[in-house]
Write a protein that holds these residues in place. Structure first.
Motif, PDB file in Angstrom:
ATOM      1  N   ASP A 321       0.790  -1.190   0.106  1.00  0.00           N
ATOM      2  CA  ASP A 321       0.081  -0.015  -0.122  1.00  0.00           C
ATOM      3  C   ASP A 321       0.769   1.217  -0.013  1.00  0.00           C
ATOM      4  O   ASP A 321       2.243   1.110   0.479  1.00  0.00           O
ATOM      5  N   ASN A 322       0.364   2.315  -0.375  1.00  0.00           N
ATOM      6  CA  ASN A 322       1.185   3.663  -0.468  1.00  0.00           C
ATOM      7  C   ASN A 322       1.283   4.323   0.752  1.00  0.00           C
ATOM      8  O   ASN A 322       0.629   5.497   0.811  1.00  0.00           O
ATOM      9  N   VAL A 323       1.892   3.538   1.833  1.00  0.00           N
ATOM     10  CA  VAL A 323       1.368   4.059   3.210  1.00  0.00           C
ATOM     11  C   VAL A 323       1.855   5.420   3.479  1.00  0.00           C
ATOM     12  O   VAL A 323       1.190   6.555   3.861  1.00  0.00           O
ATOM     13  N   ILE A 324       3.203   5.526   3.085  1.00  0.00           N
ATOM     14  CA  ILE A 324       3.774   7.096   3.403  1.00  0.00           C
ATOM     15  C   ILE A 324       3.369   8.033   3.005  1.00  0.00           C
ATOM     16  O   ILE A 324       3.037   9.211   3.509  1.00  0.00           O
ATOM     17  N   ASP A 325       2.951   7.735   1.575  1.00  0.00           N
ATOM     18  CA  ASP A 325       2.373   9.002   0.784  1.00  0.00           C
ATOM     19  C   ASP A 325       0.654   9.149   1.259  1.00  0.00           C
ATOM     20  O   ASP A 325       0.239  10.497   1.432  1.00  0.00           O
ATOM     21  N   GLU A 326      -0.003   8.250   1.611  1.00  0.00           N
ATOM     22  CA  GLU A 326      -1.302   8.515   2.060  1.00  0.00           C
ATOM     23  C   GLU A 326      -1.344   9.063   3.326  1.00  0.00           C
ATOM     24  O   GLU A 326      -2.126   9.975   3.599  1.00  0.00           O
ATOM     25  N   ASN A 327      -0.121   8.826   4.164  1.00  0.00           N
ATOM     26  CA  ASN A 327      -0.067   9.544   5.409  1.00  0.00           C
ATOM     27  C   ASN A 327       0.159  10.902   5.252  1.00  0.00           C
ATOM     28  O   ASN A 327      -0.282  11.774   6.262  1.00  0.00           O
ATOM     29  N   LYS A 328       0.733  11.511   4.233  1.00  0.00           N
ATOM     30  CA  LYS A 328       1.249  12.747   4.175  1.00  0.00           C
ATOM     31  C   LYS A 328       0.062  13.592   3.917  1.00  0.00           C
ATOM     32  O   LYS A 328      -0.383  14.618   4.658  1.00  0.00           O
ATOM     33  N   LYS A 329      -1.077  13.098   3.392  1.00  0.00           N
ATOM     34  CA  LYS A 329      -2.494  13.622   3.050  1.00  0.00           C
ATOM     35  C   LYS A 329      -3.053  13.612   4.335  1.00  0.00           C
ATOM     36  O   LYS A 329      -3.645  14.525   4.928  1.00  0.00           O
ATOM     37  N   ARG A 335      -4.084  18.300  10.664  1.00  0.00           N
ATOM     38  CA  ARG A 335      -3.718  19.890  11.092  1.00  0.00           C
ATOM     39  C   ARG A 335      -5.027  20.639  10.874  1.00  0.00           C
ATOM     40  O   ARG A 335      -5.317  21.422  11.685  1.00  0.00           O
ATOM     41  N   GLN A 336      -5.521  20.375   9.720  1.00  0.00           N
ATOM     42  CA  GLN A 336      -6.850  21.268   9.502  1.00  0.00           C
ATOM     43  C   GLN A 336      -7.794  21.001  10.318  1.00  0.00           C
ATOM     44  O   GLN A 336      -8.650  22.007  10.827  1.00  0.00           O
ATOM     45  N   ALA A 337      -7.824  19.808  10.912  1.00  0.00           N
ATOM     46  CA  ALA A 337      -9.137  19.552  11.579  1.00  0.00           C
ATOM     47  C   ALA A 337      -8.770  20.455  13.122  1.00  0.00           C
ATOM     48  O   ALA A 337     -10.038  20.354  13.825  1.00  0.00           O
ATOM     49  N   VAL A 338      -7.674  20.596  13.447  1.00  0.00           N
ATOM     50  CA  VAL A 338      -7.473  21.329  14.624  1.00  0.00           C
ATOM     51  C   VAL A 338      -7.170  22.640  14.572  1.00  0.00           C
ATOM     52  O   VAL A 338      -6.895  23.397  15.639  1.00  0.00           O
ATOM     53  N   ALA A 339      -7.079  23.199  13.504  1.00  0.00           N
ATOM     54  CA  ALA A 339      -6.742  24.622  13.129  1.00  0.00           C
ATOM     55  C   ALA A 339      -7.191  25.665  14.015  1.00  0.00           C
ATOM     56  O   ALA A 339      -6.506  26.586  14.320  1.00  0.00           O
ATOM     57  N   GLU A 340      -8.527  25.617  14.176  1.00  0.00           N
ATOM     58  CA  GLU A 340      -8.988  26.567  14.833  1.00  0.00           C
ATOM     59  C   GLU A 340      -8.619  26.893  16.376  1.00  0.00           C
ATOM     60  O   GLU A 340      -8.720  28.007  17.131  1.00  0.00           O
ATOM     61  N   LEU A 341      -7.824  25.482  16.847  1.00  0.00           N
ATOM     62  CA  LEU A 341      -7.212  25.840  18.120  1.00  0.00           C
ATOM     63  C   LEU A 341      -6.086  27.002  18.270  1.00  0.00           C
ATOM     64  O   LEU A 341      -5.464  27.377  19.307  1.00  0.00           O
ATOM     65  N   PRO A 403      -2.554   8.314  15.698  1.00  0.00           N
ATOM     66  CA  PRO A 403      -3.450   7.482  15.357  1.00  0.00           C
ATOM     67  C   PRO A 403      -3.035   6.361  14.550  1.00  0.00           C
ATOM     68  O   PRO A 403      -1.898   6.533  13.900  1.00  0.00           O
ATOM     69  N   PRO A 404      -3.617   4.914  14.399  1.00  0.00           N
ATOM     70  CA  PRO A 404      -3.237   4.071  13.402  1.00  0.00           C
ATOM     71  C   PRO A 404      -3.549   4.644  12.109  1.00  0.00           C
ATOM     72  O   PRO A 404      -4.496   5.649  11.855  1.00  0.00           O
ATOM     73  N   TYR A 405      -2.701   3.955  11.042  1.00  0.00           N
ATOM     74  CA  TYR A 405      -2.703   4.860   9.956  1.00  0.00           C
ATOM     75  C   TYR A 405      -3.921   4.595   8.918  1.00  0.00           C
ATOM     76  O   TYR A 405      -4.281   5.073   7.934  1.00  0.00           O
ATOM     77  N   VAL A 406      -4.848   3.594   9.413  1.00  0.00           N
ATOM     78  CA  VAL A 406      -6.041   3.256   9.016  1.00  0.00           C
ATOM     79  C   VAL A 406      -7.177   4.363   9.179  1.00  0.00           C
ATOM     80  O   VAL A 406      -8.233   4.328   8.602  1.00  0.00           O
ATOM     81  N   ILE A 407      -6.806   5.246   9.799  1.00  0.00           N
ATOM     82  CA  ILE A 407      -7.868   6.263  10.272  1.00  0.00           C
ATOM     83  C   ILE A 407      -8.222   6.986   8.971  1.00  0.00           C
ATOM     84  O   ILE A 407      -7.404   7.381   8.239  1.00  0.00           O
ATOM     85  N   ASN A 408      -9.718   7.451   9.028  1.00  0.00           N
ATOM     86  CA  ASN A 408     -10.105   8.079   7.412  1.00  0.00           C
ATOM     87  C   ASN A 408     -10.639   9.541   7.995  1.00  0.00           C
ATOM     88  O   ASN A 408     -10.576   9.811   9.301  1.00  0.00           O
ATOM     89  N   ASP A 409     -11.048  10.201   7.220  1.00  0.00           N
ATOM     90  CA  ASP A 409     -11.097  11.720   7.148  1.00  0.00           C
ATOM     91  C   ASP A 409     -12.183  11.932   8.172  1.00  0.00           C
ATOM     92  O   ASP A 409     -12.246  12.638   9.266  1.00  0.00           O
ATOM     93  N   ASP A 410     -13.422  11.056   8.272  1.00  0.00           N
ATOM     94  CA  ASP A 410     -14.564  11.178   9.135  1.00  0.00           C
ATOM     95  C   ASP A 410     -14.065  10.917  10.679  1.00  0.00           C
ATOM     96  O   ASP A 410     -14.317  11.603  11.747  1.00  0.00           O
ATOM     97  N   GLU A 411     -13.120   9.908  10.673  1.00  0.00           N
ATOM     98  CA  GLU A 411     -12.638   9.533  12.001  1.00  0.00           C
ATOM     99  C   GLU A 411     -11.636  10.553  12.537  1.00  0.00           C
ATOM    100  O   GLU A 411     -11.650  11.139  13.882  1.00  0.00           O
ATOM    101  N   ILE A 412     -10.926  11.128  11.892  1.00  0.00           N
ATOM    102  CA  ILE A 412     -10.073  12.361  12.048  1.00  0.00           C
ATOM    103  C   ILE A 412     -10.832  13.398  12.575  1.00  0.00           C
ATOM    104  O   ILE A 412     -10.487  13.963  13.692  1.00  0.00           O
TER     105      ILE A 412
END
Ligand SMILES: *Cc1c(COP(=O)(O)O)cnc(C)c1O
Length: 429
Positions: A321-329, A335-341, A403-412
């Motif tokens: 799987d393209n883990v390292i690249d996927e993790n970059k996204k 980071r965006q998900a907590v930007a308001e802090l 988090p585990p790398y299998v986390i998706n956007d909704d879970e983030i």
């Protein structure tokens, strides 16, 4: 334990992906990968299948005089994946033990090569390397260590390049370079009596997720060579992609003399660790029996076949799987998900290296005056998280995600929401 009079322990019935489920049907996102070990989720079908097959083939065999296919394959793959001078694997069964192996082997190398004055180690303030006496000695987090002071080795502590303490307007890069002067001075003074410098590359995880710049590692590699001192990279926590590269050392383009790996090594399934080293160090022990130069160190479960199989299955996922690249996204999204802090009056800093993100709560944002530890603000965030389906486990006043790398956007988003609201709540008075 007394805390649990108010806050019952949560018994977990099952796990799947990033989710843990208790006996009442409540679910929790494992935002901290069960203490940083889990990589590809709980009950991962691919790792499960590999383990089931291994179980029907060989569970364990003595690794002295005997060997087995799984440990050989794992060793060959680790040698290929890790920085180029690391060619040899010594297995143990947890991170602390791998650190003990590296410390002893470093000392013993100098002993075998006639440098018998070398018997001390240098480590960074705020560092953590495990709980056994040697590993605890080279760690510098007072909370874990102070009580055992009388049992500790005499270790040289050098001020950490922890960028939280940089001046306003100073970059982390510049601060890391500036702080390196203290390491250089210590090497200058102690190199003759010093076996090795041990560090956690890029993130001092147990030390409140404090971070520094790769330039420090580049400078340290060069200085250790110049002063004839080993460099031990403790990648027990940061290895296997946490910082955005498979190993944190890659970001500084360095190869240490020892690298300690555990935690994510088996995907979070089984206790296994390895201390990797160079041919040069291996060769210093390779001699006729009568010369008694051998490394006398063994663990009963060394190279356990089930642990090695879980590790291979984990590496297979990295390979396919393209883990390292996927993790970059995912890192950017996290980071965006907590930007308001960023503008929160009680958040001093949001810091991040790859898939590790930490939020530092403070009493005073301007002066960075910390909350009194006795107020246990982090505990309030933890409790808020549990009520809102997220397992967060702040370190003091620092709320973090690994988090585990299998986390998706909704879970983030859900994980971030629990942290944001928890921080609001914990800092509202
Ligand atoms: C967790 C950790 C260790 C100790 O590993 P254990 O398996 O808990 O003994 C050592 N070094 C670092 C950097 C760690 O984070």
């Amino acid at each position: 334990m007394k805390d649990h009079e108010q806050l019952p322990i949560t018994p977990i019935k099952s796990g799947s992906g990033v989710w843990l489920e208790d006996f009442e049907g409540n679910r929790y996102i494992d935002a901290i990968s069960s203490w940083w070990v889990n990589i590809f989720g709980h009950s991962n079908p691919r790792i499960n299948d590999a383990l089931k097959q291994q179980l029907d083939t060989l569970e364990h065999v003595i690794l002295a005089g005997f060997t087995h296919e799984t440990v050989i394959e794992l060793s060959e793959r680790l040698v290929k994946l890790t920085p180029n001078t690391l060619k040899r694997c010594f297995y143990a069964d947890n991170g602390s033990s791998a650190v003990e192996v590296a410390l002893k082997m470093s000392f013993h190398y100098w002993y075998n090569t006639g440098k018998r004055n070398k018997k001390r180690f240098i480590s960074l303030t705020n560092s953590y390397h495990g709980e056994t006496l040697g590993a605890l000695s080279v760690g510098q987090v007072e909370l874990y260590k102070d009580t055992y002071g009388p049992l500790m080795l005499d270790v040289i502590a050098v001020k950490s390049p922890d960028c939280y303490h940089r001046e306003q307007g100073e970059s982390c890069h510049d601060y890391s370079i500036r702080l390196f002067a203290e390491m250089e001075a210590a090497l200058e003074q102690y190199a003759d009596e010093c076996c090795a410098v041990i560090i956690e590359p890029l993130i001092q995880c147990a030390g409140d997720m404090r971070m520094y710049d790769p330039i420090y590692l580049t400078m340290l590699r060069e200085a250790c060579d110049r002063h004839n001192v080993h460099l031990i990279a403790d990648e027990v926590a940061v290895g296997f992609g946490r910082t955005g590269s498979l190993f944190a050392c890659e970001q500084a383009n360095i190869s240490p003399d020892f690298m300690c790996l555990s935690k994510g090594l088996t995907g979070g399934y089984l206790p296994l660790s390895v201390a990797m080293t160079t041919d040069e160090i291996y060769d210093a022990f390779y001699d006729d029996y009568q010369n008694l130069t051998a490394f006398m160190h063994s663990h009963s479960y060394t190279g356990n076949a089930l642990g090695c199989r879980a590790a291979l299955a984990t590496l297979d996922i990295f390979a396919s799987d393209n883990v390292i690249d996927e993790n970059k996204k995912k890192s950017v999204f996290m980071r965006q998900a907590v930007a308001e802090l960023e503008d929160h009056p009680h958040v001093a800093e949001i810091r991040q290296h790859g898939m590790v993100l930490a939020i530092e709560m403070v009493k005073n944002k301007q002066t960075r005056e910390a909350y009194d530890w006795k107020e246990r603000r982090g505990l309030a965030v933890y409790q808020h998280g549990l009520k809102n389906s997220v397992l967060l486990r702040p370190l003091g006043n620092v709320v973090y995600f690994i988090p585990p790398y299998v986390i998706n956007d909704d879970e983030i988003k859900l994980m971030a929401r629990a942290a944001i609201e928890g921080i609001h709540k914990a800092t509202s008075d």
